[in-house]
Design a protein around this motif. Structure first.
Motif, PDB file in Angstrom:
ATOM      1  N   ALA A   1       0.611 -10.708   4.385  1.00 55.37           N
ATOM      2  CA  ALA A   1      -0.401 -11.183   3.627  1.00 55.37           C
ATOM      3  C   ALA A   1       0.071 -12.707   3.387  1.00 55.37           C
ATOM      4  CB  ALA A   1      -0.299 -10.352   2.363  1.00 55.37           C
ATOM      5  N   ASP A   2      -1.022 -13.299   2.828  1.00 53.75           N
ATOM      6  CA  ASP A   2      -1.134 -14.514   2.607  1.00 53.75           C
ATOM      7  C   ASP A   2      -0.261 -15.254   1.537  1.00 53.75           C
ATOM      8  OD1 ASP A   2      -2.446 -15.377   4.914  1.00 53.75           O
ATOM      9  OD2 ASP A   2      -4.334 -15.013   4.091  1.00 53.75           O
ATOM     10  N   ALA A   3      -0.087 -14.264   0.369  1.00 53.73           N
ATOM     11  CA  ALA A   3       0.507 -14.355  -0.698  1.00 53.73           C
ATOM     12  C   ALA A   3       1.454 -13.189  -1.196  1.00 53.73           C
ATOM     13  CB  ALA A   3      -0.203 -14.737  -1.891  1.00 53.73           C
ATOM     14  N   GLU A   4       2.563 -13.386  -2.001  1.00 48.13           N
ATOM     15  CA  GLU A   4       3.357 -12.598  -2.134  1.00 48.13           C
ATOM     16  C   GLU A   4       2.679 -11.351  -3.176  1.00 48.13           C
ATOM     17  OE1 GLU A   4       6.615 -10.371  -2.244  1.00 48.13           O
ATOM     18  OE2 GLU A   4       6.310 -12.180  -1.127  1.00 48.13           O
ATOM     19  N   GLU A   5       1.807 -11.693  -4.094  1.00 51.05           N
ATOM     20  CA  GLU A   5       1.053 -10.530  -4.899  1.00 51.05           C
ATOM     21  C   GLU A   5       0.275  -9.877  -3.828  1.00 51.05           C
ATOM     22  OE1 GLU A   5      -2.538 -10.773  -8.362  1.00 51.05           O
ATOM     23  OE2 GLU A   5      -1.811 -12.662  -7.631  1.00 51.05           O
ATOM     24  N   ALA A   6      -0.309 -10.285  -2.902  1.00 49.46           N
ATOM     25  CA  ALA A   6      -1.207  -9.314  -1.970  1.00 49.46           C
ATOM     26  C   ALA A   6      -0.332  -8.843  -1.347  1.00 49.46           C
ATOM     27  CB  ALA A   6      -2.133 -10.315  -0.934  1.00 49.46           C
ATOM     28  N   ALA A   7       0.841  -9.083  -0.797  1.00 46.33           N
ATOM     29  CA  ALA A   7       1.866  -8.192   0.039  1.00 46.33           C
ATOM     30  C   ALA A   7       2.306  -7.090  -1.029  1.00 46.33           C
ATOM     31  CB  ALA A   7       2.882  -9.007   0.341  1.00 46.33           C
ATOM     32  N   SER A   8       2.660  -7.361  -2.382  1.00 49.21           N
ATOM     33  CA  SER A   8       3.317  -6.454  -3.089  1.00 49.21           C
ATOM     34  C   SER A   8       2.007  -5.234  -3.310  1.00 49.21           C
ATOM     35  CB  SER A   8       3.436  -7.096  -4.491  1.00 49.21           C
ATOM     36  OG  SER A   8       4.042  -6.074  -5.309  1.00 49.21           O
ATOM     37  N   ARG A   9       0.864  -5.825  -3.750  1.00 48.00           N
ATOM     38  CA  ARG A   9      -0.176  -4.805  -3.894  1.00 48.00           C
ATOM     39  C   ARG A   9      -0.403  -3.844  -2.639  1.00 48.00           C
ATOM     40  NH1 ARG A   9      -5.746  -5.712  -2.511  1.00 48.00           N
ATOM     41  NH2 ARG A   9      -5.196  -8.040  -2.345  1.00 48.00           N
ATOM     42  N   TRP A  10      -0.475  -4.319  -1.601  1.00 50.26           N
ATOM     43  CA  TRP A  10      -0.763  -3.659  -0.221  1.00 50.26           C
ATOM     44  C   TRP A  10       0.391  -2.521  -0.308  1.00 50.26           C
ATOM     45  CZ3 TRP A  10      -4.643  -2.337   2.520  1.00 50.26           C
ATOM     46  CH2 TRP A  10      -5.751  -3.238   2.746  1.00 50.26           C
ATOM     47  N   ALA A  11       1.661  -3.163  -0.491  1.00 46.99           N
ATOM     48  CA  ALA A  11       2.854  -2.227  -0.109  1.00 46.99           C
ATOM     49  C   ALA A  11       2.850  -1.046  -1.251  1.00 46.99           C
ATOM     50  CB  ALA A  11       4.124  -2.992  -0.434  1.00 46.99           C
ATOM     51  N   THR A  12       2.296  -1.292  -2.583  1.00 44.31           N
ATOM     52  CA  THR A  12       2.233  -0.392  -3.573  1.00 44.31           C
ATOM     53  C   THR A  12       1.114   0.712  -3.217  1.00 44.31           C
ATOM     54  OG1 THR A  12       2.697  -1.989  -5.406  1.00 44.31           O
ATOM     55  CG2 THR A  12       1.903   0.028  -5.802  1.00 44.31           C
ATOM     56  N   VAL A  13      -0.285   0.370  -2.764  1.00 45.50           N
ATOM     57  CA  VAL A  13      -0.928   1.218  -2.561  1.00 45.50           C
ATOM     58  C   VAL A  13      -0.737   2.007  -1.215  1.00 45.50           C
ATOM     59  CG1 VAL A  13      -2.987   0.108  -3.791  1.00 45.50           C
ATOM     60  CG2 VAL A  13      -2.607  -0.403  -1.089  1.00 45.50           C
ATOM     61  N   ILE A  14      -0.123   1.533  -0.495  1.00 45.94           N
ATOM     62  CA  ILE A  14       0.276   2.343   0.965  1.00 45.94           C
ATOM     63  C   ILE A  14       1.247   3.421   0.579  1.00 45.94           C
ATOM     64  CG2 ILE A  14       1.480   2.234   3.273  1.00 45.94           C
ATOM     65  CD1 ILE A  14      -0.040  -0.492   3.525  1.00 45.94           C
ATOM     66  N   LYS A  15       2.227   2.888  -0.364  1.00 47.36           N
ATOM     67  CA  LYS A  15       3.266   4.055  -0.641  1.00 47.36           C
ATOM     68  C   LYS A  15       2.634   5.216  -1.477  1.00 47.36           C
ATOM     69  CE  LYS A  15       7.240   0.752  -1.177  1.00 47.36           C
ATOM     70  NZ  LYS A  15       7.979  -0.106  -1.852  1.00 47.36           N
ATOM     71  N   GLU A  16       1.855   4.654  -2.207  1.00 47.45           N
ATOM     72  CA  GLU A  16       0.947   5.804  -3.080  1.00 47.45           C
ATOM     73  C   GLU A  16      -0.025   6.838  -1.974  1.00 47.45           C
ATOM     74  OE1 GLU A  16      -1.442   3.583  -5.735  1.00 47.45           O
ATOM     75  OE2 GLU A  16       0.170   3.315  -7.138  1.00 47.45           O
ATOM     76  N   ALA A  17      -0.394   6.225  -1.094  1.00 50.61           N
ATOM     77  CA  ALA A  17      -1.104   7.127  -0.174  1.00 50.61           C
ATOM     78  C   ALA A  17       0.015   7.914   0.688  1.00 50.61           C
ATOM     79  CB  ALA A  17      -1.955   6.098   0.907  1.00 50.61           C
ATOM     80  N   VAL A  18       1.021   7.244   1.139  1.00 49.88           N
ATOM     81  CA  VAL A  18       1.994   8.193   1.859  1.00 49.88           C
ATOM     82  C   VAL A  18       2.414   9.337   0.784  1.00 49.88           C
ATOM     83  CG1 VAL A  18       4.470   8.078   2.488  1.00 49.88           C
ATOM     84  CG2 VAL A  18       2.830   6.213   3.404  1.00 49.88           C
ATOM     85  N   GLU A  19       2.842   8.978  -0.307  1.00 54.69           N
ATOM     86  CA  GLU A  19       3.097  10.155  -1.346  1.00 54.69           C
ATOM     87  C   GLU A  19       2.239  11.319  -1.591  1.00 54.69           C
ATOM     88  OE1 GLU A  19       4.343   8.368  -4.943  1.00 54.69           O
ATOM     89  OE2 GLU A  19       6.110   7.286  -4.000  1.00 54.69           O
ATOM     90  N   LYS A  20       0.984  10.978  -1.472  1.00 56.96           N
ATOM     91  CA  LYS A  20      -0.225  11.795  -1.672  1.00 56.96           C
ATOM     92  C   LYS A  20      -0.068  12.685  -0.495  1.00 56.96           C
ATOM     93  CE  LYS A  20      -2.995   9.067  -4.813  1.00 56.96           C
ATOM     94  NZ  LYS A  20      -4.287   8.231  -4.803  1.00 56.96           N
ATOM     95  N   ASN A  21       0.091  12.097   0.751  1.00 57.35           N
ATOM     96  CA  ASN A  21      -0.120  12.720   2.098  1.00 57.35           C
ATOM     97  C   ASN A  21       0.857  13.595   1.879  1.00 57.35           C
ATOM     98  OD1 ASN A  21      -2.671  11.995   3.182  1.00 57.35           O
ATOM     99  ND2 ASN A  21      -1.901  10.139   4.255  1.00 57.35           N
ATOM    100  N   ASN A  22       2.217  13.229   1.644  1.00 56.54           N
ATOM    101  CA  ASN A  22       3.529  13.969   1.835  1.00 56.54           C
ATOM    102  C   ASN A  22       3.410  15.420   1.087  1.00 56.54           C
ATOM    103  OD1 ASN A  22       4.201  12.258   3.677  1.00 56.54           O
ATOM    104  ND2 ASN A  22       5.660  10.996   2.334  1.00 56.54           N
ATOM    105  N   GLN A  23       2.708  15.135   0.025  1.00 55.82           N
ATOM    106  CA  GLN A  23       2.344  16.350  -1.082  1.00 55.82           C
ATOM    107  C   GLN A  23       1.736  17.553  -0.546  1.00 55.82           C
ATOM    108  OE1 GLN A  23       1.322  14.568  -4.919  1.00 55.82           O
ATOM    109  NE2 GLN A  23       3.298  13.796  -4.955  1.00 55.82           N
ATOM    110  N   GLY A  24       0.398  17.083   0.317  1.00 57.62           N
ATOM    111  CA  GLY A  24      -0.164  17.895   0.980  1.00 57.62           C
ATOM    112  C   GLY A  24      -1.274  17.170   1.992  1.00 57.62           C
TER     113      GLY A  24
END
Length: 389
Positions: A235-258
């Protein structure tokens, strides 16, 4: 590589009784394109400055490598696919460009095979004169913003830097800026720009790990899974990188559950075909059914089909209320010809599975042009799930 393919945009099926009208309209459009291109050539000869739609691009490949685009049609040929991270992408060539000359030789009156031979004549540099039709013949539809319905609005979207797959060492790293959208199916889609309506790649976020990589690039992180390509993003900034990492992890967790993707496909199966947003292709196909023998012949059924993200939805007709079946063809290979059981059937093609325990699917279209359209769409829909990282 330059190969035979149709464009990713798929015209609607008109109906069996109107095939002659459709072909007449196609011929008329082709004639109009030829007149338009020849008018531009004449004006250039007279010294009139060419319009902004006329371009000259240089595509240079590595020795023995590929140019990275596909063409469709004859007299004239049209660019139908630009492969990501290939020479054609950085050259400025665009999908929809009409090629009017190759290395100084006019190809306006050349058939498809002639242009392919000329492109593969041994040179590693192609100088192409093209007429740009982007946003003239097929206006692009934005994916985000007010034009997206609530169900289609992405969970997160924006530009990220992606490490090119062609990089072979840390000293030759190449990062390209791409538009990413994480959608409600918990898949991460990659687009060339925020104006494109079709992705160049996608990742189903199942069993992936997200890890920061500040030593590789500031504000970067990596998405990894055993046996899958590694995806480096920044990303261009740390805040954006952190936001993307968070939403991607949440998507991975949802897919892992079902199996969220499978659930989404099953939900679409219960709905009319018109509810599938931005399909990769749609129209009528004849599908070979069951076991067949030469003695009794083949059994074929004509179905209305919608292709979306390497999944085929089958309907009785275009006005059906729900699909009676689906076929996931991720990892399948598309073959122009069909097996012996389809002999004698014109315009047949086959989808072959990666595993011998799975069954093949054999289809046939009403015309050669429609066959090209479906094969190109299937290759595109399948490939983008394989080649993103």
């Amino acid at each position: 590589m330059v190969c035979d393919a149709a464009g990713s945009g798929c015209p609607p099926e008109i109906g069996e009784e109107d095939v002659s009208l459709r072909r007449a309209l196609e011929d008329l459009l082709k004639c109009m394109l030829r007149v338009w291109c020849k008018e531009g050539q004449a004006l250039t000869t007279l010294g009139v400055p060419p319009p902004e739609s006329d371009k000259r691009v240089i595509v240079k490949r590595e020795p023995g490598g590929e140019f990275g685009f596909r063409i469709h049609g004859s007299k004239p040929v049209v660019v139908s696919v630009i492969e990501p991270d290939m020479p054609a992408e950085s050259s400025g060539l665009e999908v929809g460009d009409i090629i009017i000359s190759v290395n100084g030789r006019s190809v306006m009156d050349a058939v498809h095979s002639e242009v392919v031979r000329l492109a593969h004549s041994g040179t590693d540099i192609l100088e192409l004169e093209v007429v740009r039709t982007c946003n003239i013949l097929a206006p692009q539809v934005p994916r985000s913003g007010s034009k997206d319905g609530p169900a289609e609005a992405p969970l997160c979207s924006g530009y990220l830097w992606r490490r090119s797959t062609t990089s072979t060492s840390s000293t030759s790293d190449k990062w390209v800026r791409r538009w990413f959208a994480l959608r409600r199916d918990n898949c991460l889609y990659c687009y060339k720009t925020d104006a494109d309506s079709q992705p160049v790649g996608a990742v189903m976020l199942l069993k992936y790990a997200v890890t920061p990589t500040p030593d590789v690039r500031p504000h970067s992180f990596v998405i990894t899974k055993p046996g899958a390509p590694t995806l480096h993003l920044g990303a261009d900034a740390e805040e954006a990188a952190s936001r993307w990492a968070t939403v991607i992890k949440e998507a991975v967790e949802k897919n892992n559950q079902g199996d969220t993707w499978l659930n989404a496909s099953l939900r679409l199966q219960q709905m009319p075909p018109c509810t599938i947003q931005r399909p990769d292709c749609f129209g009528y196909l004849s599908k070979q059914q069951g076991a067949h023998t030469r003695e009794f012949g083949s059994s074929w059924s004509r179905r209305y089909c919608v292709l979306k993200d390497a999944v085929l939805y089958f309907y009785d007709d275009a006005n059906a209320e729900r699909a009676f079946g689906i076929a996931c063809v991720r990892g399948f290979s598309v073959h122009w010809g069909a097996s012996g059981s389809a002999e004698g059937r014109k315009h047949a093609f086959e989808l072959q599975p990666p595993d011998s325990t799975q069954k093949s699917h054999i289809f046939a279209t009403e015309s050669e042009m429609d066959k090209k359209r479906w094969i190109a769409a299937l290759e595109y829909s399948i490939d983008r799930w394989i080649k993103i990282g």
